[in-house]
Design a protein around this motif. Structure first.
Motif, short mmCIF file in Angstrom:
data_model
loop_
_atom_site.label_atom_id
_atom_site.label_comp_id
_atom_site.label_asym_id
_atom_site.label_seq_id
_atom_site.Cartn_x
_atom_site.Cartn_y
_atom_site.Cartn_z
N VAL A 128 0.95 -1.20 0.18
CA VAL A 128 -0.12 -0.12 0.01
C VAL A 128 1.10 1.20 -0.07
CG1 VAL A 128 -1.90 -1.14 1.30
CG2 VAL A 128 -0.07 0.16 2.52
N PRO A 129 0.26 2.41 -0.28
CA PRO A 129 1.47 3.60 -0.28
C PRO A 129 1.80 3.60 1.29
CG PRO A 129 -0.91 4.04 -1.36
CD PRO A 129 -1.05 2.70 -0.76
N TRP A 135 15.40 -15.64 -4.32
CA TRP A 135 15.59 -14.12 -3.92
C TRP A 135 14.39 -13.31 -3.98
CZ3 TRP A 135 20.35 -13.34 -2.26
CH2 TRP A 135 21.39 -14.36 -2.86
N ALA A 136 14.37 -12.13 -3.28
CA ALA A 136 13.12 -11.32 -3.14
C ALA A 136 13.67 -9.97 -3.19
CB ALA A 136 12.16 -11.54 -1.91
N ALA A 137 12.96 -8.89 -3.81
CA ALA A 137 13.09 -7.47 -3.50
C ALA A 137 12.09 -6.96 -2.67
CB ALA A 137 12.98 -7.02 -4.93
N LEU A 138 12.43 -6.09 -1.61
CA LEU A 138 11.63 -5.41 -1.03
C LEU A 138 11.59 -4.02 -1.44
CD1 LEU A 138 12.99 -6.78 2.57
CD2 LEU A 138 11.03 -7.71 1.07
N VAL A 139 10.49 -3.57 -1.53
CA VAL A 139 10.15 -2.34 -2.40
C VAL A 139 9.31 -1.23 -1.28
CG1 VAL A 139 9.52 -1.13 -4.26
CG2 VAL A 139 10.00 -3.40 -4.56
N GLY A 140 10.15 -0.29 -1.19
CA GLY A 140 9.39 0.68 -0.24
C GLY A 140 8.41 1.58 -1.17
N ILE A 141 7.21 1.88 -0.88
CA ILE A 141 6.38 2.44 -1.67
C ILE A 141 6.04 3.89 -1.23
CG2 ILE A 141 3.88 2.23 -2.65
CD1 ILE A 141 4.05 -0.83 -2.16
N PRO A 142 6.22 5.10 -1.97
CA PRO A 142 5.93 6.18 -1.48
C PRO A 142 4.60 6.47 -1.08
CG PRO A 142 7.33 6.19 -3.29
CD PRO A 142 6.76 4.84 -3.34
N LEU A 143 4.19 7.28 -0.19
CA LEU A 143 2.96 7.72 0.25
C LEU A 143 2.09 8.25 -0.90
CD1 LEU A 143 3.26 8.81 3.86
CD2 LEU A 143 1.81 7.28 3.20
N SER A 144 2.79 8.82 -1.80
CA SER A 144 1.97 9.49 -3.02
C SER A 144 1.73 8.69 -4.04
CB SER A 144 2.92 10.67 -3.39
OG SER A 144 4.55 10.20 -3.91
N THR A 184 0.85 -5.03 -7.59
CA THR A 184 -0.45 -4.05 -7.34
C THR A 184 -0.27 -3.58 -5.98
OG1 THR A 184 -1.84 -5.77 -8.83
CG2 THR A 184 -2.68 -3.93 -7.13
N VAL A 185 -0.41 -2.24 -6.19
CA VAL A 185 -0.51 -1.15 -4.98
C VAL A 185 -2.09 -1.21 -4.74
CG1 VAL A 185 0.09 0.89 -3.69
CG2 VAL A 185 1.74 -0.10 -5.65
N ALA A 186 -2.45 -1.52 -3.42
CA ALA A 186 -3.88 -1.57 -2.74
C ALA A 186 -4.01 -0.26 -2.14
CB ALA A 186 -3.93 -2.39 -1.64
N PRO A 187 -5.00 0.38 -2.12
CA PRO A 187 -5.41 1.50 -1.46
C PRO A 187 -5.33 1.72 0.08
CG PRO A 187 -7.43 0.62 -2.27
CD PRO A 187 -6.34 -0.23 -2.83
N LYS A 188 -5.04 2.79 0.61
CA LYS A 188 -5.05 2.89 2.20
C LYS A 188 -5.38 4.16 2.42
CE LYS A 188 -2.37 2.14 6.23
NZ LYS A 188 -3.28 1.21 7.20
N ARG A 189 -6.21 4.07 3.25
CA ARG A 189 -6.74 5.48 3.72
C ARG A 189 -6.10 5.77 5.17
NH1 ARG A 189 -10.40 9.31 2.42
NH2 ARG A 189 -11.27 10.51 4.31
N TYR A 190 -5.42 6.89 5.43
CA TYR A 190 -4.50 7.36 6.67
C TYR A 190 -5.72 8.17 7.55
CZ TYR A 190 -0.70 4.83 4.93
OH TYR A 190 0.25 3.84 4.88
#
Length: 282
Positions: free
Chosen positions: A38-39, A72-81, A104-110
């Motif tokens: 998620v973001p 192997w796996a890649a860890l990806v930091g997903i920007p809040l934007s 896929t980046v899922a939605p998240k409401r903060y």
């Protein structure tokens, strides 16, 4: 056959090896941060098996790749934007052959918080604005650090730098006098003035300083683009270049910078992106 009978079946050497391999892989991956695409979260993307560690990039920025020859796996930091939907990384094996991998980046409401405060609290003077812009450029350079070696033993679960109640969570967006501000880029932990602040993982001190917003701050490089920061310290106990073990004292809780009272602001950076520190806690 009943459950007891199943437990009494002999285990072949092949079965034992398979179970041992699965247990080892499970143990390793459970020491990684929790995946939440998620973001502001972290995506874990399978890169497959290879003898050598592959490389992976998001928008040209190198990613943290963990695992072993079995996978192997890649860890990806997903920007809040980031907008929800499809995103891609580029992977490259030892032969140099690139391939794109979609996820896929899922939605998240903060949470949002609306506050009415004195204008001087949110509007910077020209001098403060100039200082902030200078520091912002420097911080971007610190966040771009990508070093070797990668984290030892694939163990990336962190210990919170200080014990206490979470007083503000990652992603909180404050709106002052109707003016939106950037979402909260870390976790605030309530603690008394002077409480020792500890390293959440082994690392190298890559920067310290007194910043306009963050106050006294220590930045730790944990390798592979994984960086943590602790802010608003009343004092700093380390200096740039120090290599510290997990639990080492970095400084003490304070209220320096733009802080209304003593607390610790803890931030975690992955591939130059601020991500939720809670994903790294056991």
């Amino acid at each position: 056959m009943g459950a007891l009978g199943a437990l009494l079946l002999p285990v072949t050497s092949t079965q034992a090896a398979t179970k041992a391999g699965h247990a080892a892989k499970t143990t390793a991956t459970t020491l990684w941060p929790r995946a939440l695409a998620v973001p502001g979260g972290i995506a874990r993307i399978n890169l497959g098996a290879a003898l050598a560690r592959p490389q992976a990039f998001a928008g040209g920025v190198p990613l943290l790749v963990l695992g072993d020859a079995k996978g192997w796996a890649a860890l990806v930091g997903i920007p809040l934007s980031t907008a929800p939907g499809e995103a891609r990384i580029r992977a490259q094996d030892a032969s140099g052959t690139p391939r794109d991998i979609a996820y896929t980046v899922a939605p998240k409401r903060y949470v949002e918080q609306r506050l009415t405060v004195a204008p001087r609290t949110v509007d910077l003077s020209p001098q403060d604005q100039t200082r902030y812009e200078r520091e912002h450029t420097h911080i971007a350079e610190v966040m771009a650090t990508f070093s070797e070696p990668l984290p030892a033993a694939n163990a990336l679960r962190m210990t919170a730098p200080v014990a206490g109640r979470r007083s503000s969570s990652f992603g909180l967006r404050r709106i002052f006098n109707g003016q939106p501000r950037n979402p909260h880029s870390g976790m605030d932990i309530a603690a008394a003035q002077g409480t020792p602040v500890h390293a959440p993982l082994p690392g190298k001190v890559i920067d310290t300083g007194d910043y306009f917003f963050n106050g006294n701050t220590v930045w730790l490089d944990h390798g592979g683009g994984l960086i943590s920061m602790v802010c608003h310290l009343s004092s700093i106990a380390v200096q740039t270049g120090d290599v510290v073990p997990i639990g080492a004292v970095l400084g003490a809780v304070g209220a320096t910078g733009r802080a209304t009272g003593p607390h610790l602001h803890w931030g975690v950076v992955l591939n130059r992106t601020m991500v939720d520190p809670a994903l790294f806690l056991a």
